[in-house]
Design a protein around this motif. Structure first.
Motif, PDB file in Angstrom:
ATOM      1  N   GLY A  83      -4.642 -15.232   2.809  1.00  0.00           N
ATOM      2  CA  GLY A  83      -4.531 -13.835   4.193  1.00  0.00           C
ATOM      3  C   GLY A  83      -3.711 -13.306   3.979  1.00  0.00           C
ATOM      4  O   GLY A  83      -4.065 -12.178   4.751  1.00  0.00           O
ATOM      5  N   LEU A  84      -2.549 -13.255   3.451  1.00  0.00           N
ATOM      6  CA  LEU A  84      -1.882 -11.669   3.400  1.00  0.00           C
ATOM      7  C   LEU A  84      -2.596 -10.722   3.108  1.00  0.00           C
ATOM      8  O   LEU A  84      -2.846 -10.802   2.210  1.00  0.00           O
ATOM      9  N   GLN A  85      -2.801  -9.623   2.952  1.00  0.00           N
ATOM     10  CA  GLN A  85      -3.293  -8.462   2.989  1.00  0.00           C
ATOM     11  C   GLN A  85      -2.381  -7.137   3.070  1.00  0.00           C
ATOM     12  O   GLN A  85      -1.327  -6.932   4.699  1.00  0.00           O
ATOM     13  N   THR A  86      -2.075  -6.820   2.661  1.00  0.00           N
ATOM     14  CA  THR A  86      -2.536  -4.501   2.632  1.00  0.00           C
ATOM     15  C   THR A  86      -3.287  -3.828   3.893  1.00  0.00           C
ATOM     16  O   THR A  86      -4.286  -4.029   3.506  1.00  0.00           O
ATOM     17  N   GLY A  87      -2.649  -3.628   4.822  1.00  0.00           N
ATOM     18  CA  GLY A  87      -3.838  -2.519   5.408  1.00  0.00           C
ATOM     19  C   GLY A  87      -3.795  -0.852   4.866  1.00  0.00           C
ATOM     20  O   GLY A  87      -2.727  -0.913   4.234  1.00  0.00           O
ATOM     21  N   LEU A  88      -4.620  -0.458   5.690  1.00  0.00           N
ATOM     22  CA  LEU A  88      -4.521   1.179   5.464  1.00  0.00           C
ATOM     23  C   LEU A  88      -3.718   1.963   5.228  1.00  0.00           C
ATOM     24  O   LEU A  88      -2.540   2.120   6.174  1.00  0.00           O
ATOM     25  N   ILE A  89      -3.266   3.032   4.672  1.00  0.00           N
ATOM     26  CA  ILE A  89      -2.075   3.220   4.032  1.00  0.00           C
ATOM     27  C   ILE A  89      -2.022   4.124   5.117  1.00  0.00           C
ATOM     28  O   ILE A  89      -2.977   5.252   4.868  1.00  0.00           O
ATOM     29  N   SER A  90      -0.900   4.923   5.837  1.00  0.00           N
ATOM     30  CA  SER A  90      -1.233   6.381   6.283  1.00  0.00           C
ATOM     31  C   SER A  90      -1.466   7.937   5.875  1.00  0.00           C
ATOM     32  O   SER A  90      -1.156   7.137   4.799  1.00  0.00           O
ATOM     33  N   ASP A  91      -1.677   8.457   6.384  1.00  0.00           N
ATOM     34  CA  ASP A  91      -1.712   9.570   5.573  1.00  0.00           C
ATOM     35  C   ASP A  91      -0.515  10.379   5.317  1.00  0.00           C
ATOM     36  O   ASP A  91       1.015   9.919   6.208  1.00  0.00           O
ATOM     37  N   PHE A  92      -0.342  11.236   3.874  1.00  0.00           N
ATOM     38  CA  PHE A  92       1.068  11.694   3.842  1.00  0.00           C
ATOM     39  C   PHE A  92       0.960  13.393   3.461  1.00  0.00           C
ATOM     40  O   PHE A  92       0.539  13.405   2.602  1.00  0.00           O
TER      41      PHE A  92
END
Length: 377
Positions: free
Chosen positions: A188-197
């Motif tokens: 269930g571990l997931q990566t989420g939305l990356i912030s703007d850069f």
């Protein structure tokens, strides 16, 4: 398009997104989204009255007259707003003062008592991100696209090329996802939305957690943050998003009652850094390492100090000193790991492996929370 369903986009949300761009001083974009909001509002009202969408290329003024009586407040207001919408679309954008008048008059159609300033305040950074994701106004790189870029390393020069670094961090994101699937260590571990850069950014945020993959859930869950700074420093730590009020308070409760003692003892004993310290994060990257070591806390040497900090945080008694009270962006008594990307560069596969191993050391703390109880959605 199904004519028996209302407009695809909610006019209020388009209005909010217009306000969000106005807050960012993007006047032209704000006006474009407001024009869309007005059109959507008129079509919504038409659907409410006739239970279908307008047929063919029915002009906006005709739709307005079909949903409101001539001379009525609604009819007069909509026609005046339509004139401004036409100026924006056909004549070029209008000045800020004219546009703000449009927004004020348009808001009265939703709620006569609300003020524009109230809406501007409510459409904060997180709400803007929610809307950007909903309207597909954020750039996403999918896994295949990242693979085609054929990036192998994150190097020092990348930190001065905003677009390239952002793409490489997206590449890192998918490498991490791949390791989660391969390792099968924490389901269930997931990566989420990356912030703007962008050019003014000092860091880029890659959040990891449970059930955070979709939308902007990263700010509504407890997460493990991977924060990559422009000076190549990296921080991997337990974190709580802006809107994660329930999980944050649950964490303080577990810390105060000593329920985290065994987990923290295991964290310390399994790492070379025997004397980890608690961190305070005031506003995203504004970070301070406290003089409260986890090792001392385990030995009950500073438990009173920690409990006093928690009490102040939970009860919100001292608004001036409690910097998380006003903006909800800060967290106290966090912990994790620090790293640095070598000047000569590091292989993205190796970075993914290293960061995932750090995540696995912190993941047991995420598992402590009752997600249904602590969900802020």
């Amino acid at each position: 398009m199904n004519k028996n369903k209302p407009e695809r986009h909610n006019p209020w949300e388009l209005f909010e997104y217009s306000i969000a761009h106005l807050n960012q001083k993007r006047l032209a974009t704000a006006q474009a989204f407001w024009a869309m909001s007005l059109e959507s509002y008129v079509k919504y009202r038409y659907f409410e009255k006739y239970k279908k969408q307008p047929e063919g290329k029915l002009e906006l003024w005709k739709i307005i007259d079909s949903i409101s009586s001539k001379g009525s407040f609604l009819n007069n207001t909509l026609h005046k707003l339509r004139d401004k919408r036409n100026d924006i679309i056909h004549e070029g954008f209008i000045c800020k003062e004219e546009f703000e008048d449009c927004l004020t008059n348009f808001l009265k159609l939703f709620d006569e008592k609300k003020k524009i300033e109230e809406i501007r305040k409510n459409v904060d950074k997180e709400r803007q991100t929610d809307l950007a994701v909903q309207f597909k106004d954020r750039v996403f790189y999918d896994d295949l696209e990242c693979q085609s870029m054929e990036y192998s390393k994150i190097e020092e020069n990348d930190f001065y090329d905003d677009s390239k670094l952002e793409k490489k961090v997206w590449n890192l994101k998918y490498k991490i996802e791949s390791l989660f699937k391969k390792d099968k260590k924490y389901g269930g571990l997931q990566t989420g939305l990356i912030s703007d850069f962008g050019v003014s950014s000092e860091w880029i945020w890659l959040p990891i957690g449970f059930v955070i993959k979709k939308k902007n859930r990263r700010v509504r869950k407890a997460v493990i943050s991977i924060l990559i700074f422009r000076d190549r420093k990296v921080r991997i730590y337990l974190d709580f998003g802006t809107n994660t009020q329930k999980a944050r308070k649950e964490y303080y409760k577990l810390l105060k009652t000593g329920a985290l003692k065994e987990q923290l003892k295991e964290l310390i004993s399994n790492n070379n850094e025997k004397n980890m310290f608690f961190w305070n994060v005031k506003h995203y990257s504004i970070f301070e390492k406290t003089n409260i070591s986890i090792k001392d806390w385990l030995a009950d040497k500073n438990r009173t100090k920690v409990n006093a900090l928690i009490k102040n945080e939970i009860e919100k008694k001292n608004e001036k000193e409690n910097w998380t009270y006003k903006n909800k962006r800060g967290n106290i008594l966090l912990f994790g790991f620090e790293d640095v990307i070598e000047k000569e560069g590091e292989n993205i596969d190796n970075l993914a492996r290293k960061y995932v191993d750090y995540v696995y050391k912190l993941a047991p703390f995420l598992k402590l929370f009752d997600w249904k109880k602590c969900a802020d959605e």
